[in-house]
Design a protein around this motif. Structure first.
Motif, PDB file in Angstrom:
ATOM      1  N   UNK A  14     107.704  17.517  54.506  1.00 57.26           N
ATOM      2  CA  UNK A  14     108.871  17.294  53.685  1.00 57.26           C
ATOM      3  C   UNK A  14     109.719  18.557  53.666  1.00 57.26           C
ATOM      4  N   UNK A  15     111.008  18.390  53.802  1.00 58.58           N
ATOM      5  CA  UNK A  15     111.953  19.498  53.803  1.00 58.58           C
ATOM      6  C   UNK A  15     112.192  19.952  52.368  1.00 58.58           C
ATOM      7  N   UNK A  16     112.206  21.268  52.138  1.00 59.01           N
ATOM      8  CA  UNK A  16     112.395  21.818  50.797  1.00 59.01           C
ATOM      9  C   UNK A  16     113.674  22.629  50.727  1.00 59.01           C
ATOM     10  N   UNK A  17     114.474  22.373  49.702  1.00 52.73           N
ATOM     11  CA  UNK A  17     115.696  23.130  49.441  1.00 52.73           C
ATOM     12  C   UNK A  17     115.512  23.893  48.139  1.00 52.73           C
TER      13      UNK A  17
ATOM     14  N   UNK B 141     128.469  16.465  54.275  1.00 47.54           N
ATOM     15  CA  UNK B 141     129.814  17.000  54.513  1.00 47.54           C
ATOM     16  C   UNK B 141     129.799  18.251  55.378  1.00 47.54           C
ATOM     17  N   UNK B 142     128.738  19.046  55.255  1.00 48.05           N
ATOM     18  CA  UNK B 142     128.656  20.302  55.996  1.00 48.05           C
ATOM     19  C   UNK B 142     127.837  20.191  57.276  1.00 48.05           C
ATOM     20  N   UNK B 143     127.445  18.984  57.624  1.00 47.67           N
ATOM     21  CA  UNK B 143     126.728  18.766  58.876  1.00 47.67           C
ATOM     22  C   UNK B 143     125.350  19.392  58.921  1.00 47.67           C
ATOM     23  N   UNK B 144     124.716  19.539  57.766  1.00 49.49           N
ATOM     24  CA  UNK B 144     123.366  20.100  57.713  1.00 49.49           C
ATOM     25  C   UNK B 144     122.385  18.958  57.949  1.00 49.49           C
ATOM     26  N   UNK B 145     121.679  19.038  59.054  1.00 52.69           N
ATOM     27  CA  UNK B 145     120.743  17.968  59.419  1.00 52.69           C
ATOM     28  C   UNK B 145     119.404  18.190  58.728  1.00 52.69           C
ATOM     29  N   UNK B 146     119.078  17.305  57.814  1.00 54.73           N
ATOM     30  CA  UNK B 146     117.774  17.328  57.164  1.00 54.73           C
ATOM     31  C   UNK B 146     117.205  15.923  57.211  1.00 54.73           C
ATOM     32  N   UNK B 147     115.903  15.867  57.205  1.00 52.96           N
ATOM     33  CA  UNK B 147     115.219  14.582  57.226  1.00 52.96           C
ATOM     34  C   UNK B 147     114.786  14.243  55.803  1.00 52.96           C
ATOM     35  N   UNK B 148     115.279  13.121  55.303  1.00 52.23           N
ATOM     36  CA  UNK B 148     114.937  12.701  53.950  1.00 52.23           C
ATOM     37  C   UNK B 148     113.595  11.998  53.948  1.00 52.23           C
ATOM     38  N   UNK B 149     112.816  12.092  52.880  1.00 51.15           N
ATOM     39  CA  UNK B 149     113.173  12.674  51.594  1.00 51.15           C
ATOM     40  C   UNK B 149     113.139  14.201  51.619  1.00 51.15           C
ATOM     41  N   UNK B 150     113.910  14.780  50.734  1.00 49.53           N
ATOM     42  CA  UNK B 150     114.010  16.226  50.591  1.00 49.53           C
ATOM     43  C   UNK B 150     113.492  16.599  49.210  1.00 49.53           C
ATOM     44  N   UNK B 151     112.737  17.669  49.140  1.00 52.35           N
ATOM     45  CA  UNK B 151     112.240  18.173  47.863  1.00 52.35           C
ATOM     46  C   UNK B 151     113.152  19.291  47.393  1.00 52.35           C
TER      47      UNK B 151
END
Length: 73
Positions: A1-4, A51-61
């Motif tokens: 899972x991708x974390x921000x 909007x900023x074209x940041x490629x992330x794979x959902x779900x995101x934590x």
């Protein structure tokens, strides 16, 4: 899972939590309570990533780090 990571700082003069993040380009928002801030972030973060074209794979934590000074006497 991708974390921000999002940082929230208490602005005592304005009486609001101010959030920003190096992981989410363009993120700058505020709210009176942390609950309100989380609700705003749930909407804003996916929109800003797209909007900023940041490629992330959902779900995101989302990791919210909140800092509020407490003066003890």
């Amino acid at each position: 899972m991708y974390t921000l990571k999002v940082q929230a700082l208490w602005d005592g003069e304005a009486g609001v939590w101010v959030a920003e993040s190096g992981d989410v380009p363009g993120l700058a928002t505020e709210a009176v309570t942390l609950e309100d801030l989380l609700a705003k972030l749930a909407v804003m973060v996916p929109e800003l990533l797209e909007e900023n074209g940041v490629a992330v794979e959902f779900p995101v934590e989302l990791h919210l780090e909140a800092t509020r000074p407490l003066v003890l006497s």
